[in-house]
Design a protein around this motif. Structure first.
Motif, PDB file in Angstrom:
ATOM      1  N   ALA A 135       0.835  -1.207   0.000  1.00  0.00           N
ATOM      2  CA  ALA A 135       0.000   0.000   0.000  1.00  0.00           C
ATOM      3  C   ALA A 135       0.865   1.250   0.000  1.00  0.00           C
ATOM      4  O   ALA A 135       0.591   2.223  -0.717  1.00  0.00           O
ATOM      5  CB  ALA A 135      -0.926  -0.008   1.212  1.00  0.00           C
ATOM      6  N   THR A 136       1.942   1.242   0.791  1.00  0.00           N
ATOM      7  CA  THR A 136       2.867   2.377   0.826  1.00  0.00           C
ATOM      8  C   THR A 136       3.531   2.574  -0.527  1.00  0.00           C
ATOM      9  O   THR A 136       3.625   3.697  -1.043  1.00  0.00           O
ATOM     10  CB  THR A 136       3.937   2.165   1.906  1.00  0.00           C
ATOM     11  N   ARG A 142       2.263   6.478  -7.123  1.00  0.00           N
ATOM     12  CA  ARG A 142       1.282   7.457  -7.596  1.00  0.00           C
ATOM     13  C   ARG A 142       1.789   8.884  -7.394  1.00  0.00           C
ATOM     14  O   ARG A 142       1.656   9.738  -8.286  1.00  0.00           O
ATOM     15  CB  ARG A 142      -0.040   7.269  -6.852  1.00  0.00           C
ATOM     16  N   LEU A 143       2.384   9.147  -6.231  1.00  0.00           N
ATOM     17  CA  LEU A 143       2.847  10.503  -5.920  1.00  0.00           C
ATOM     18  C   LEU A 143       4.063  10.907  -6.750  1.00  0.00           C
ATOM     19  O   LEU A 143       4.178  12.057  -7.176  1.00  0.00           O
ATOM     20  CB  LEU A 143       3.182  10.604  -4.428  1.00  0.00           C
ATOM     21  N   SER A 144       4.972   9.983  -6.956  1.00  0.00           N
ATOM     22  CA  SER A 144       6.250  10.311  -7.598  1.00  0.00           C
ATOM     23  C   SER A 144       6.244  10.107  -9.095  1.00  0.00           C
ATOM     24  O   SER A 144       7.072  10.679  -9.810  1.00  0.00           O
ATOM     25  CB  SER A 144       7.370   9.453  -6.997  1.00  0.00           C
ATOM     26  N   ALA A 173       4.251   8.085   2.608  1.00  0.00           N
ATOM     27  CA  ALA A 173       3.115   7.568   1.833  1.00  0.00           C
ATOM     28  C   ALA A 173       2.411   6.529   2.690  1.00  0.00           C
ATOM     29  O   ALA A 173       3.062   5.636   3.243  1.00  0.00           O
ATOM     30  CB  ALA A 173       3.590   6.946   0.521  1.00  0.00           C
ATOM     31  N   ALA A 174       1.105   6.648   2.786  1.00  0.00           N
ATOM     32  CA  ALA A 174       0.306   5.743   3.620  1.00  0.00           C
ATOM     33  C   ALA A 174       0.874   5.656   5.028  1.00  0.00           C
ATOM     34  O   ALA A 174       0.864   4.599   5.652  1.00  0.00           O
ATOM     35  CB  ALA A 174       0.231   4.357   2.976  1.00  0.00           C
ATOM     36  N   GLU A 212       3.413   2.706 -11.789  1.00  0.00           N
ATOM     37  CA  GLU A 212       2.318   2.879 -12.732  1.00  0.00           C
ATOM     38  C   GLU A 212       2.771   2.361 -14.089  1.00  0.00           C
ATOM     39  O   GLU A 212       3.955   2.435 -14.446  1.00  0.00           O
ATOM     40  CB  GLU A 212       1.921   4.361 -12.809  1.00  0.00           C
ATOM     41  N   VAL A 213       1.826   1.818 -14.839  1.00  0.00           N
ATOM     42  CA  VAL A 213       2.166   1.229 -16.134  1.00  0.00           C
ATOM     43  C   VAL A 213       2.846   2.256 -17.035  1.00  0.00           C
ATOM     44  O   VAL A 213       3.827   1.949 -17.722  1.00  0.00           O
ATOM     45  CB  VAL A 213       0.900   0.664 -16.810  1.00  0.00           C
ATOM     46  N   ALA A 214       2.329   3.479 -17.027  1.00  0.00           N
ATOM     47  CA  ALA A 214       2.926   4.526 -17.871  1.00  0.00           C
ATOM     48  C   ALA A 214       4.378   4.772 -17.493  1.00  0.00           C
ATOM     49  O   ALA A 214       5.223   5.029 -18.365  1.00  0.00           O
ATOM     50  CB  ALA A 214       2.115   5.811 -17.732  1.00  0.00           C
TER      51      ALA A 214
END
Length: 367
Positions: A135-136, A142-144, A173-174, A212-214
């Motif tokens: 989760a972290t 997502r943030l970076s 994060a989390a 992330e996939v991107a």
């Protein structure tokens, strides 16, 4: 994140299960490598990996990347996995092509998704700590918009693992701290491993990646353009015979390179999340000895019976026969129907050289 709670954002779990487990020879063979065997318990390592992530991802969002000649057995062991989610590599080319193959598959379905990449040959205990670390890492990704990996606190100067040097703290994060991954070190010598422990800022490289996939596709395009372009061209016709033919042809030309060396060691934005779960990469018979119950002689005997006289610190795996140890120390003894392996404890990393020699001699019946 509690047991049974799925991840809210669109995320996919990717299980990497295509290796042949050469350091676990002779029990591990090409068609039935260690992650497909139940030598560590009632469930195979592949099934335990599935069990670990099944509470987090629905079956349709779990992918398995495996070798073509292992696909049938893997599918049998994971009956809930949709057949179309099994990606069969025509040949092993290390982790970078395998991860790229999965990333393109996910990108076709959900380009905004994140992905968690996990090897199928690890022993992990502490389900809550494991899910908390994921989760972290997902929030950090997502943030970076960068690449994230999990690091494990070392408890010994292990020479069979890679190491990550933890740099400055970047953010939380989390509710957990996330750090810059300052340096990756390949499997070190014993002296170098001692130095890593003494510095206190090194973590074992778990081989678990989150992004992330991107982000991973952008990194592949920059650092491994041949893999990105070749596999990306197969994208328009997935799941067809023509696509499989093109994939077979493409893999012939692809470089064999790990994601660590090809991307993680080069990328600009790589983060590490220190993980609190217990972790073992059981990649060798020495690792198997370490996690096995010991008797009063500090030996682990998985045999039809045993007699031990003036011997200690040995591992013997011979389920069908009585094993008698007399006046020996620190040996690894592994027997199958057609092979007997004997080596010193501490030297099992070199078992791979035996497999390579058998390949040179064309002795495929032993592989």
């Amino acid at each position: 994140m509690t047991a049974g709670q799925t991840i809210d954002r669109i995320s996919y779990g990717v299980i990497m299960a295509g290796g042949s487990g050469t350091r676990f020879w002779p029990v591990s063979r090409q068609r039935l490598p260690k992650h497909l065997l139940d030598i560590f318990g009632e469930r195979t390592l592949l099934q335990e990996t599935w069990d670990r992530i099944a509470p987090l991802f629905p079956p349709e969002r779990i992918l398995l990347v495996t070798a073509a000649d292992q696909k049938e057995e893997a599918a049998r062991q994971l009956p809930l996995l949709p057949p179309e989610n099994i990606l069969a590599e025509p040949q092993g080319k290390n982790t970078a092509p395998a991860i790229a193959l999965a990333a393109f598959q996910i990108n076709r379905k959900a380009p905004e998704a994140s992905m968690v990449v996990l090897p199928a040959d690890q022993l992990i205990s502490g389900a809550e700590s494991f899910r908390k670390a994921l989760a972290t890492a997902l929030e950090a990704a997502r943030l970076s918009k960068g690449l994230v990996t999990l690091g494990v606190m070392p408890d010994a100067p292990a020479t069979g693992y890679g190491y990550i040097k933890r740099g400055r703290e970047r953010f939380e994060a989390a509710g957990e701290k996330v750090y810059q991954a300052e340096r990756f070190r390949e499997k070190p010598s014993y002296a170098e491993a001692l130095e890593c422990l003494a510095e206190g800022c090194y973590l074992w490289n778990s081989g678990i990646f989150i992004w992330e996939v991107a982000a991973i596709l952008t990194a592949l395009k920059r650092w491994l353009p041949e893999i990105y372009q070749t596999l990306g061209e197969i994208e328009p016709v997935p799941g067809t015979k023509e696509a499989q033919k093109r994939l077979n042809e493409a893999y012939e030309a692809l470089p064999a390179i790990s994601i660590d060396y090809g991307v993680m060691e080069r990328a600009d934005e790589v983060l590490v999340v220190p993980a609190g779960f217990c972790w073992q990469d059981v990649g060798s018979w020495d690792a198997y000895y370490k996690v096995s119950p010991k008797d009063q002689n500090n030996s682990a005997l998985k045999a039809g019976g045993s007699v031990v006289q003036d011997s200690q610190g040995c591992l013997a795996v011979s389920p069908g026969k009585l094993v008698a140890l007399v006046g020996v120390e620190n040996l690894l003894i592994v027997e199958t129907d057609d092979v007997l392996l004997v080596c010193r404890r501490g030297d099992s990393q070199s078992v791979r050289a035996v497999v390579e020699e058998l390949q040179k001699r064309g002795k495929r019946e032993y592989l």
